[in-house]
Design an enzyme around this catalytic site. Structure first.
Site, mmCIF file in Angstrom:
data_model
loop_
_atom_site.group_PDB
_atom_site.id
_atom_site.type_symbol
_atom_site.label_atom_id
_atom_site.label_comp_id
_atom_site.label_asym_id
_atom_site.label_seq_id
_atom_site.Cartn_x
_atom_site.Cartn_y
_atom_site.Cartn_z
ATOM 1 N N LYS A 189 -58.579 -4.957 -57.595
ATOM 2 C CA LYS A 189 -58.200 -3.539 -57.446
ATOM 3 C C LYS A 189 -57.042 -3.363 -56.476
ATOM 4 O O LYS A 189 -56.094 -2.641 -56.747
ATOM 5 C CB LYS A 189 -59.375 -2.691 -56.939
ATOM 6 C CG LYS A 189 -60.566 -2.633 -57.852
ATOM 7 C CD LYS A 189 -61.619 -1.685 -57.315
ATOM 8 C CE LYS A 189 -62.179 -2.061 -55.946
ATOM 9 N NZ LYS A 189 -62.910 -3.329 -55.884
ATOM 10 N N ARG A 201 -59.363 -16.516 -51.335
ATOM 11 C CA ARG A 201 -58.391 -15.472 -50.994
ATOM 12 C C ARG A 201 -57.933 -15.577 -49.536
ATOM 13 O O ARG A 201 -58.740 -15.684 -48.629
ATOM 14 C CB ARG A 201 -59.026 -14.091 -51.231
ATOM 15 C CG ARG A 201 -58.139 -12.954 -50.768
ATOM 16 C CD ARG A 201 -58.589 -11.649 -51.351
ATOM 17 N NE ARG A 201 -59.729 -11.063 -50.663
ATOM 18 C CZ ARG A 201 -60.206 -9.846 -50.953
ATOM 19 N NH1 ARG A 201 -59.662 -9.120 -51.915
ATOM 20 N NH2 ARG A 201 -61.242 -9.373 -50.288
ATOM 21 N N ARG A 232 -67.562 5.087 -53.630
ATOM 22 C CA ARG A 232 -68.400 3.930 -53.922
ATOM 23 C C ARG A 232 -69.853 4.339 -54.114
ATOM 24 O O ARG A 232 -70.686 3.479 -54.425
ATOM 25 C CB ARG A 232 -68.330 2.950 -52.743
ATOM 26 C CG ARG A 232 -67.381 1.770 -52.948
ATOM 27 C CD ARG A 232 -67.369 1.006 -51.651
ATOM 28 N NE ARG A 232 -67.064 -0.383 -51.754
ATOM 29 C CZ ARG A 232 -65.882 -0.908 -51.418
ATOM 30 N NH1 ARG A 232 -64.900 -0.137 -51.033
ATOM 31 N NH2 ARG A 232 -65.711 -2.205 -51.470
ATOM 32 N N ARG A 249 -60.442 -12.714 -44.735
ATOM 33 C CA ARG A 249 -61.348 -11.621 -44.373
ATOM 34 C C ARG A 249 -62.696 -12.197 -44.010
ATOM 35 O O ARG A 249 -63.199 -13.093 -44.689
ATOM 36 C CB ARG A 249 -61.488 -10.659 -45.553
ATOM 37 C CG ARG A 249 -60.447 -9.574 -45.500
ATOM 38 C CD ARG A 249 -60.500 -8.707 -46.699
ATOM 39 N NE ARG A 249 -61.829 -8.152 -46.984
ATOM 40 C CZ ARG A 249 -62.039 -7.223 -47.911
ATOM 41 N NH1 ARG A 249 -61.030 -6.745 -48.604
ATOM 42 N NH2 ARG A 249 -63.255 -6.760 -48.132
HETATM 43 P P1 AMP Z 1 -62.958 -3.449 -49.498
HETATM 44 O O1 AMP Z 1 -61.734 -3.817 -48.732
HETATM 45 O O2 AMP Z 1 -62.722 -2.306 -50.452
HETATM 46 O O3 AMP Z 1 -63.623 -4.624 -50.161
HETATM 47 O O4 AMP Z 1 -64.013 -2.881 -48.424
HETATM 48 C C1 AMP Z 1 -64.500 -3.717 -47.384
HETATM 49 C C2 AMP Z 1 -65.752 -3.113 -46.771
HETATM 50 O O5 AMP Z 1 -65.456 -1.818 -46.213
HETATM 51 C C3 AMP Z 1 -66.897 -2.842 -47.744
HETATM 52 O O6 AMP Z 1 -67.675 -3.999 -48.000
HETATM 53 C C4 AMP Z 1 -67.672 -1.764 -46.999
HETATM 54 O O7 AMP Z 1 -68.420 -2.307 -45.926
HETATM 55 C C5 AMP Z 1 -66.554 -0.929 -46.385
HETATM 56 N N1 AMP Z 1 -66.127 0.155 -47.307
HETATM 57 C C6 AMP Z 1 -64.913 0.288 -47.920
HETATM 58 N N2 AMP Z 1 -64.884 1.396 -48.671
HETATM 59 C C7 AMP Z 1 -66.104 1.992 -48.536
HETATM 60 C C8 AMP Z 1 -66.697 3.154 -49.088
HETATM 61 N N3 AMP Z 1 -66.037 3.947 -49.955
HETATM 62 N N4 AMP Z 1 -67.960 3.459 -48.713
HETATM 63 C C9 AMP Z 1 -68.637 2.686 -47.864
HETATM 64 N N5 AMP Z 1 -68.149 1.559 -47.322
HETATM 65 C C10 AMP Z 1 -66.900 1.202 -47.648
#
Ligand code: AMP
Length: 217
Positions: free
Chosen positions: A13, A127, A88, A160
């Site tokens: 994404k 990654r 989410r 990460r």
């Molecule tokens: P991502 O970079 O999108 O994979 O997000 C990394 C982490 O941030 C996720 O595993 C969640 O812990 C937190 N996170 C990101 N977006 C959301 C969201 N919309 N709602 C809740 N937690 C989020």
């Protein structure tokens, strides 16, 4: 265009969002990136969010919703936006829908990127990313030229902390439980469009543009 990207961790994404944002000249709003910035700054929000993120769990809805709404009020988001990683959960989707309806600018499309778990795990466990420009690399099929720093700006690549296999599996479980119900939510509203993301990046970009061709201007 006002667009949401849905899909499990590892579906690509973020990478596609950067490309589509450039193509459409609209901002890419990633809640993961916004939260990581808070964690790095050590803000109150960041301190609260970090524990959830390290476990691969979701940060509470109220925190994320407020953060996104503030971001969408900034001037550059008035002409449209790509939301990556938000909403989410169904309450987040409902809050977004209500806020955009109040502003008279509803979502125009929701793209769902599909990929199987094995591919997601393989992509995330290889990654690496550039902390300066956020470009991502994959040590198996998209290596940086010198093996350890960004081709564009020379910054040392990092990983990460939530990309280890145990946390990735947890993130996939949480996605299935909390986020998959959004597919029905958006399908019922006639917004859902599917993109097969189990392919090389350029092909997924082509498919993404194709999926938006009738509404992209
Ligand atoms: P991502 O970079 O999108 O994979 O997000 C990394 C982490 O941030 C996720 O595993 C969640 O812990 C937190 N996170 C990101 N977006 C959301 C969201 N919309 N709602 C809740 N937690 C989020």
């Amino acid at each position: 265009m006002r667009l949401v990207l849905l899909g499990p961790p590892g579906a690509g994404k973020g990478t596609q969002a950067i490309r589509i944002a450039q193509w459409l000249q609209i901002p890419h709003v990633s809640t993961g990136d916004l939260l990581r910035e808070h964690v790095e700054r050590g803000s109150r929000l960041g301190v609260r969010a970090r524990a959830y993120m390290d476990r691969g769990e979701y940060v509470p809805d109220d925190v994320v919703v407020r953060m996104v709404m503030d971001r969408l009020e900034e001037p550059d988001a008035q002409k449209g936006f790509i939301l990556d990683g938000f909403p989410r959960t169904v309450p987040q989707a409902q809050a977004l829908e209500d806020a955009l309806a109040d502003a008279g600018r509803p979502l125009e499309a929701v793209l769902k990127f599909t990929i199987d778990d094995d591919m997601a795990i393989k992509r995330l466990s290889n990654r690496w990313l550039c902390p300066c420009c956020k470009r991502t690399y994959n040590m198996e099929f998209m290596r940086p030229q010198d093996g350890s720093s960004c081709d564009d700006d020379g910054c040392q690549l990092t990983r990460r902390s939530d990309d280890d296999e145990i946390t990735v599996r947890r993130r996939l479980d949480v996605y299935r439980l909390e986020t998959e119900p959004l597919e029905l939510f958006y399908w019922e509203r006639g917004l859902l469009r599917e993109v097969d993301a189990q392919a090389r990046l350029d092909l997924v970009t082509e498919r993404t543009k194709e999926a938006l061709s009738d509404i992209a201007s």
